[in-house]
Design a protein around this motif. Structure first.
Motif, PDB file in Angstrom:
ATOM      1  N   ARG A  57       0.824  -1.214   0.000  1.00  0.00           N
ATOM      2  CA  ARG A  57       0.000   0.000   0.000  1.00  0.00           C
ATOM      3  C   ARG A  57       0.854   1.257   0.000  1.00  0.00           C
ATOM      4  O   ARG A  57       0.571   2.225  -0.702  1.00  0.00           O
ATOM      5  CB  ARG A  57      -0.927   0.010   1.213  1.00  0.00           C
ATOM      6  CG  ARG A  57      -2.079  -0.924   1.068  1.00  0.00           C
ATOM      7  CD  ARG A  57      -3.048  -0.798   2.205  1.00  0.00           C
ATOM      8  NE  ARG A  57      -4.179  -1.677   1.963  1.00  0.00           N
ATOM      9  CZ  ARG A  57      -4.862  -2.289   2.895  1.00  0.00           C
ATOM     10  NH1 ARG A  57      -4.562  -2.098   4.165  1.00  0.00           N
ATOM     11  NH2 ARG A  57      -5.869  -3.067   2.582  1.00  0.00           N
ATOM     12  N   ARG A  58       1.932   1.241   0.781  1.00  0.00           N
ATOM     13  CA  ARG A  58       2.828   2.399   0.855  1.00  0.00           C
ATOM     14  C   ARG A  58       3.501   2.647  -0.499  1.00  0.00           C
ATOM     15  O   ARG A  58       3.574   3.793  -0.971  1.00  0.00           O
ATOM     16  CB  ARG A  58       3.863   2.183   1.950  1.00  0.00           C
ATOM     17  CG  ARG A  58       4.743   3.382   2.190  1.00  0.00           C
ATOM     18  CD  ARG A  58       5.647   3.229   3.394  1.00  0.00           C
ATOM     19  NE  ARG A  58       6.507   2.061   3.287  1.00  0.00           N
ATOM     20  CZ  ARG A  58       6.525   1.064   4.181  1.00  0.00           C
ATOM     21  NH1 ARG A  58       5.739   1.076   5.228  1.00  0.00           N
ATOM     22  NH2 ARG A  58       7.332   0.035   4.011  1.00  0.00           N
ATOM     23  N   GLU A  59       3.960   1.582  -1.137  1.00  0.00           N
ATOM     24  CA  GLU A  59       4.609   1.717  -2.441  1.00  0.00           C
ATOM     25  C   GLU A  59       3.615   2.182  -3.506  1.00  0.00           C
ATOM     26  O   GLU A  59       3.952   3.010  -4.350  1.00  0.00           O
ATOM     27  CB  GLU A  59       5.264   0.398  -2.854  1.00  0.00           C
ATOM     28  CG  GLU A  59       6.442  -0.009  -1.987  1.00  0.00           C
ATOM     29  CD  GLU A  59       7.573   1.002  -2.005  1.00  0.00           C
ATOM     30  OE1 GLU A  59       7.948   1.467  -3.099  1.00  0.00           O
ATOM     31  OE2 GLU A  59       8.088   1.335  -0.931  1.00  0.00           O
TER      32      GLU A  59
ATOM     33  N   LYS B 233       0.975   4.044  -2.975  1.00  0.00           N
ATOM     34  CA  LYS B 233       0.714   5.460  -2.707  1.00  0.00           C
ATOM     35  C   LYS B 233       1.854   6.332  -3.245  1.00  0.00           C
ATOM     36  O   LYS B 233       1.605   7.382  -3.840  1.00  0.00           O
ATOM     37  CB  LYS B 233       0.528   5.704  -1.216  1.00  0.00           C
ATOM     38  CG  LYS B 233       0.181   7.147  -0.896  1.00  0.00           C
ATOM     39  CD  LYS B 233      -0.235   7.310   0.528  1.00  0.00           C
ATOM     40  CE  LYS B 233      -0.584   8.692   0.949  1.00  0.00           C
ATOM     41  NZ  LYS B 233      -0.588   9.763   0.041  1.00  0.00           N
ATOM     42  N   LYS B 234       3.082   5.884  -3.077  1.00  0.00           N
ATOM     43  CA  LYS B 234       4.225   6.635  -3.609  1.00  0.00           C
ATOM     44  C   LYS B 234       4.103   6.802  -5.119  1.00  0.00           C
ATOM     45  O   LYS B 234       4.320   7.891  -5.657  1.00  0.00           O
ATOM     46  CB  LYS B 234       5.538   5.899  -3.316  1.00  0.00           C
ATOM     47  CG  LYS B 234       6.041   6.017  -1.923  1.00  0.00           C
ATOM     48  CD  LYS B 234       7.365   5.276  -1.835  1.00  0.00           C
ATOM     49  CE  LYS B 234       7.837   5.080  -0.439  1.00  0.00           C
ATOM     50  NZ  LYS B 234       9.086   4.286  -0.385  1.00  0.00           N
ATOM     51  N   ARG B 235       3.769   5.697  -5.799  1.00  0.00           N
ATOM     52  CA  ARG B 235       3.672   5.744  -7.257  1.00  0.00           C
ATOM     53  C   ARG B 235       2.503   6.614  -7.709  1.00  0.00           C
ATOM     54  O   ARG B 235       2.623   7.378  -8.662  1.00  0.00           O
ATOM     55  CB  ARG B 235       3.522   4.337  -7.842  1.00  0.00           C
ATOM     56  CG  ARG B 235       4.701   3.363  -7.629  1.00  0.00           C
ATOM     57  CD  ARG B 235       6.048   4.043  -7.622  1.00  0.00           C
ATOM     58  NE  ARG B 235       7.171   3.194  -7.398  1.00  0.00           N
ATOM     59  CZ  ARG B 235       7.729   2.938  -6.222  1.00  0.00           C
ATOM     60  NH1 ARG B 235       7.208   3.387  -5.104  1.00  0.00           N
ATOM     61  NH2 ARG B 235       8.828   2.218  -6.136  1.00  0.00           N
ATOM     62  N   GLN B 236       1.381   6.526  -7.015  1.00  0.00           N
ATOM     63  CA  GLN B 236       0.221   7.355  -7.359  1.00  0.00           C
ATOM     64  C   GLN B 236       0.534   8.830  -7.142  1.00  0.00           C
ATOM     65  O   GLN B 236       0.170   9.673  -7.963  1.00  0.00           O
ATOM     66  CB  GLN B 236      -0.998   6.958  -6.535  1.00  0.00           C
ATOM     67  CG  GLN B 236      -1.579   5.625  -6.964  1.00  0.00           C
ATOM     68  CD  GLN B 236      -2.675   5.144  -6.049  1.00  0.00           C
ATOM     69  OE1 GLN B 236      -2.759   5.517  -4.876  1.00  0.00           O
ATOM     70  NE2 GLN B 236      -3.550   4.282  -6.559  1.00  0.00           N
ATOM     71  N   ASP B 237       1.216   9.151  -6.051  1.00  0.00           N
ATOM     72  CA  ASP B 237       1.585  10.545  -5.771  1.00  0.00           C
ATOM     73  C   ASP B 237       2.539  11.086  -6.827  1.00  0.00           C
ATOM     74  O   ASP B 237       2.423  12.249  -7.251  1.00  0.00           O
ATOM     75  CB  ASP B 237       2.210  10.678  -4.384  1.00  0.00           C
ATOM     76  CG  ASP B 237       1.195  10.469  -3.258  1.00  0.00           C
ATOM     77  OD1 ASP B 237      -0.033  10.482  -3.528  1.00  0.00           O
ATOM     78  OD2 ASP B 237       1.636  10.283  -2.100  1.00  0.00           O
ATOM     79  N   SER B 238       3.479  10.247  -7.268  1.00  0.00           N
ATOM     80  CA  SER B 238       4.432  10.719  -8.278  1.00  0.00           C
ATOM     81  C   SER B 238       3.735  10.916  -9.629  1.00  0.00           C
ATOM     82  O   SER B 238       4.091  11.830 -10.386  1.00  0.00           O
ATOM     83  CB  SER B 238       5.607   9.770  -8.409  1.00  0.00           C
ATOM     84  OG  SER B 238       5.222   8.543  -8.968  1.00  0.00           O
TER      85      SER B 238
ATOM     86  N   LEU C 171       0.630  11.932 -10.000  1.00  0.00           N
ATOM     87  CA  LEU C 171      -0.100  13.183  -9.856  1.00  0.00           C
ATOM     88  C   LEU C 171       0.822  14.399  -9.901  1.00  0.00           C
ATOM     89  O   LEU C 171       0.456  15.449 -10.406  1.00  0.00           O
ATOM     90  CB  LEU C 171      -0.902  13.201  -8.550  1.00  0.00           C
ATOM     91  CG  LEU C 171      -2.071  12.202  -8.480  1.00  0.00           C
ATOM     92  CD1 LEU C 171      -2.697  12.226  -7.096  1.00  0.00           C
ATOM     93  CD2 LEU C 171      -3.100  12.488  -9.552  1.00  0.00           C
ATOM     94  N   ALA C 172       2.044  14.237  -9.380  1.00  0.00           N
ATOM     95  CA  ALA C 172       2.991  15.338  -9.347  1.00  0.00           C
ATOM     96  C   ALA C 172       3.543  15.658 -10.739  1.00  0.00           C
ATOM     97  O   ALA C 172       3.907  16.812 -11.011  1.00  0.00           O
ATOM     98  CB  ALA C 172       4.154  15.010  -8.411  1.00  0.00           C
TER      99      ALA C 172
END
Length: 79
Positions: free
Chosen positions: A66-68, A70-75, A77-78
């Motif tokens: 889940r943490r990984e 979220k990191k990929r989804q955030d990147s 979006l960025a």
């Protein structure tokens, strides 16, 4: 238990499933799947080292996944 005897089914952990999928991706020469599974294996290994454990239980594996994710989804979006 079936008829008083223990079932011979072997339940694999999520980490073992990832390892099997990794080996299959190597055999299939699936570069994308291989890259994702390498990243997951690395994240799981780092977490195990941080917790000073040989292996993670399934709940810990799910937390890392889940943490990984979220990191990929955030990147995404960025950029």
């Amino acid at each position: 238990m079936i008829n008083g005897q223990a079932s011979k089914e072997y339940i694999m952990s999520l980490a073992q499933d990832i390892e099997i999928d990794f080996k299959n991706a190597l055999r299939e020469q699936n570069a994308l799947k291989l890259s994702v599974l390498r990243m997951l294996k690395s994240a799981l290994k780092n977490e195990a080292i941080a917790k000073k454990q040989a292996e993670l239980i399934d709940e810990e594996v799910i937390a890392v996944l889940r943490r990984e994710l979220k990191k990929r989804q955030d990147s995404i979006l960025a950029f």
